[in-house]
Design a protein around this motif. Structure first.
Motif, PDB file in Angstrom:
ATOM      1  N   UNK A  78      -0.795  -5.338  -9.871  1.00 51.88           N
ATOM      2  CA  UNK A  78      -0.644  -6.639 -10.526  1.00 51.88           C
ATOM      3  C   UNK A  78       0.756  -6.908 -11.052  1.00 51.88           C
ATOM      4  N   UNK A  79       1.628  -5.908 -10.973  1.00 55.54           N
ATOM      5  CA  UNK A  79       3.003  -6.118 -11.425  1.00 55.54           C
ATOM      6  C   UNK A  79       3.190  -6.078 -12.930  1.00 55.54           C
ATOM      7  N   UNK A  80       2.275  -5.425 -13.648  1.00 51.68           N
ATOM      8  CA  UNK A  80       2.453  -5.259 -15.090  1.00 51.68           C
ATOM      9  C   UNK A  80       3.724  -4.448 -15.346  1.00 51.68           C
ATOM     10  N   UNK A  81       4.373  -4.646 -16.487  1.00 47.16           N
ATOM     11  CA  UNK A  81       5.606  -3.897 -16.764  1.00 47.16           C
ATOM     12  C   UNK A  81       5.336  -2.398 -16.893  1.00 47.16           C
ATOM     13  N   UNK A  82       6.300  -1.609 -16.446  1.00 48.01           N
ATOM     14  CA  UNK A  82       6.194  -0.144 -16.517  1.00 48.01           C
ATOM     15  C   UNK A  82       7.338   0.393 -17.370  1.00 48.01           C
ATOM     16  N   UNK A  83       7.363   0.001 -18.622  1.00 47.88           N
ATOM     17  CA  UNK A  83       8.432   0.437 -19.517  1.00 47.88           C
ATOM     18  C   UNK A  83       8.273   1.916 -19.855  1.00 47.88           C
ATOM     19  N   UNK A  84       9.346   2.503 -20.328  1.00 50.75           N
ATOM     20  CA  UNK A  84       9.315   3.916 -20.720  1.00 50.75           C
ATOM     21  C   UNK A  84       8.317   4.136 -21.850  1.00 50.75           C
ATOM     22  N   UNK A  85       8.247   3.210 -22.765  1.00 51.64           N
ATOM     23  CA  UNK A  85       7.302   3.333 -23.880  1.00 51.64           C
ATOM     24  C   UNK A  85       5.868   3.308 -23.377  1.00 51.64           C
ATOM     25  N   UNK A  86       5.578   2.407 -22.476  1.00 46.87           N
ATOM     26  CA  UNK A  86       4.223   2.307 -21.930  1.00 46.87           C
ATOM     27  C   UNK A  86       3.842   3.594 -21.198  1.00 46.87           C
ATOM     28  N   UNK A  87       4.755   4.107 -20.386  1.00 53.06           N
ATOM     29  CA  UNK A  87       4.489   5.330 -19.642  1.00 53.06           C
ATOM     30  C   UNK A  87       4.312   6.511 -20.595  1.00 53.06           C
ATOM     31  N   UNK A  88       5.127   6.574 -21.644  1.00 58.07           N
ATOM     32  CA  UNK A  88       4.993   7.653 -22.632  1.00 58.07           C
ATOM     33  C   UNK A  88       3.636   7.590 -23.326  1.00 58.07           C
ATOM     34  N   UNK A  89       3.195   6.404 -23.681  1.00 59.85           N
ATOM     35  CA  UNK A  89       1.890   6.260 -24.341  1.00 59.85           C
ATOM     36  C   UNK A  89       0.754   6.654 -23.401  1.00 59.85           C
ATOM     37  N   UNK A  90       0.854   6.293 -22.142  1.00 59.85           N
ATOM     38  CA  UNK A  90      -0.155   6.708 -21.168  1.00 59.85           C
ATOM     39  C   UNK A  90      -0.132   8.225 -21.003  1.00 59.85           C
ATOM     40  N   UNK A  91       1.049   8.815 -21.067  1.00 62.76           N
ATOM     41  CA  UNK A  91       1.160  10.271 -21.019  1.00 62.76           C
ATOM     42  C   UNK A  91       0.449  10.937 -22.179  1.00 62.76           C
ATOM     43  N   UNK A  92       0.511  10.311 -23.348  1.00 62.85           N
ATOM     44  CA  UNK A  92      -0.214  10.844 -24.502  1.00 62.85           C
ATOM     45  C   UNK A  92      -1.726  10.806 -24.279  1.00 62.85           C
ATOM     46  N   UNK A  93      -2.197   9.754 -23.630  1.00 56.96           N
ATOM     47  CA  UNK A  93      -3.627   9.672 -23.318  1.00 56.96           C
ATOM     48  C   UNK A  93      -4.009  10.786 -22.350  1.00 56.96           C
ATOM     49  N   UNK A  94      -3.188  10.999 -21.326  1.00 57.57           N
ATOM     50  CA  UNK A  94      -3.455  12.076 -20.367  1.00 57.57           C
ATOM     51  C   UNK A  94      -3.484  13.424 -21.090  1.00 57.57           C
ATOM     52  N   UNK A  95      -2.518  13.645 -21.971  1.00 57.88           N
ATOM     53  CA  UNK A  95      -2.474  14.911 -22.733  1.00 57.88           C
ATOM     54  C   UNK A  95      -3.745  15.079 -23.558  1.00 57.88           C
ATOM     55  N   UNK A  96      -4.219  14.013 -24.164  1.00 55.41           N
ATOM     56  CA  UNK A  96      -5.438  14.089 -24.953  1.00 55.41           C
ATOM     57  C   UNK A  96      -6.654  14.412 -24.105  1.00 55.41           C
ATOM     58  N   UNK A  97      -6.756  13.789 -22.934  1.00 55.64           N
ATOM     59  CA  UNK A  97      -7.882  14.034 -22.034  1.00 55.64           C
ATOM     60  C   UNK A  97      -7.858  15.488 -21.549  1.00 55.64           C
ATOM     61  N   UNK A  98      -6.679  15.953 -21.143  1.00 52.56           N
ATOM     62  CA  UNK A  98      -6.563  17.343 -20.682  1.00 52.56           C
ATOM     63  C   UNK A  98      -6.885  18.293 -21.837  1.00 52.56           C
ATOM     64  N   UNK A  99      -6.387  17.989 -23.022  1.00 54.72           N
ATOM     65  CA  UNK A  99      -6.686  18.808 -24.179  1.00 54.72           C
ATOM     66  C   UNK A  99      -8.169  18.899 -24.471  1.00 54.72           C
ATOM     67  N   UNK A 100      -8.862  17.776 -24.369  1.00 55.56           N
ATOM     68  CA  UNK A 100     -10.304  17.788 -24.599  1.00 55.56           C
ATOM     69  C   UNK A 100     -11.040  18.653 -23.578  1.00 55.56           C
ATOM     70  N   UNK A 101     -10.574  18.600 -22.349  1.00 54.46           N
ATOM     71  CA  UNK A 101     -11.235  19.406 -21.313  1.00 54.46           C
ATOM     72  C   UNK A 101     -10.949  20.900 -21.507  1.00 54.46           C
ATOM     73  N   UNK A 102      -9.708  21.231 -21.810  1.00 57.73           N
ATOM     74  CA  UNK A 102      -9.324  22.645 -21.892  1.00 57.73           C
ATOM     75  C   UNK A 102      -9.619  23.296 -23.237  1.00 57.73           C
ATOM     76  N   UNK A 103      -9.553  22.525 -24.313  1.00 58.49           N
ATOM     77  CA  UNK A 103      -9.628  23.117 -25.640  1.00 58.49           C
ATOM     78  C   UNK A 103     -10.911  22.817 -26.409  1.00 58.49           C
ATOM     79  N   UNK A 104     -11.649  21.803 -25.980  1.00 55.47           N
ATOM     80  CA  UNK A 104     -12.832  21.407 -26.752  1.00 55.47           C
ATOM     81  C   UNK A 104     -14.099  22.012 -26.199  1.00 55.47           C
TER      82      UNK A 104
END
Length: 104
Positions: A78-104
């Motif tokens: 859809x051409x949504x913006x891919x700013x560094x901030x947006x990508x960093x925030x999505x990375x935090x979500x990925x880290x949280x999901x991986x953390x829940x799988x590995x550590x919880x």
């Protein structure tokens, strides 16, 4: 098996979210039908997975997969913006999901 079903259900969450947007308020029949089918399958898969996966963990991972998938779809298709901030925030979500799988 529950983890695989949960992951597929998260992907289906991305499908129904994209179809919901494409349905233009349910005024377009095909995307509306895709939305309904993907929604039912996604929720059914989540319900199945939660029989073995703790509620908080399962739900957070399901939502995280759907969030990441929908955001990536928005950027790529859809051409949504891919700013560094947006990508960093999505990375935090990925880290949280991986953390829940590995550590919880």
């Amino acid at each position: 098996m529950s983890w695989l079903v949960l992951i597929l259900s998260g992907v289906l969450e991305t499908v129904w979210a994209a179809a919901l947007g494409a349905s233009k308020g349910f005024s377009r029949a095909v995307p509306a039908a895709v939305f309904l089918i993907a929604l039912v399958l996604s929720m059914s898969g989540l319900a199945y997975a939660l029989r073995e996966i703790p509620l908080g963990t399962g739900y957070a991972i399901w939502v995280g997969i759907g969030t990441i998938g929908t955001a990536v779809y928005g950027v790529v298709v859809l051409g949504d913006p891919a700013s560094a901030t947006r990508i960093a925030c999505l990375g935090l979500i990925v880290a949280g999901v991986v953390g829940l799988k590995l550590l919880a």
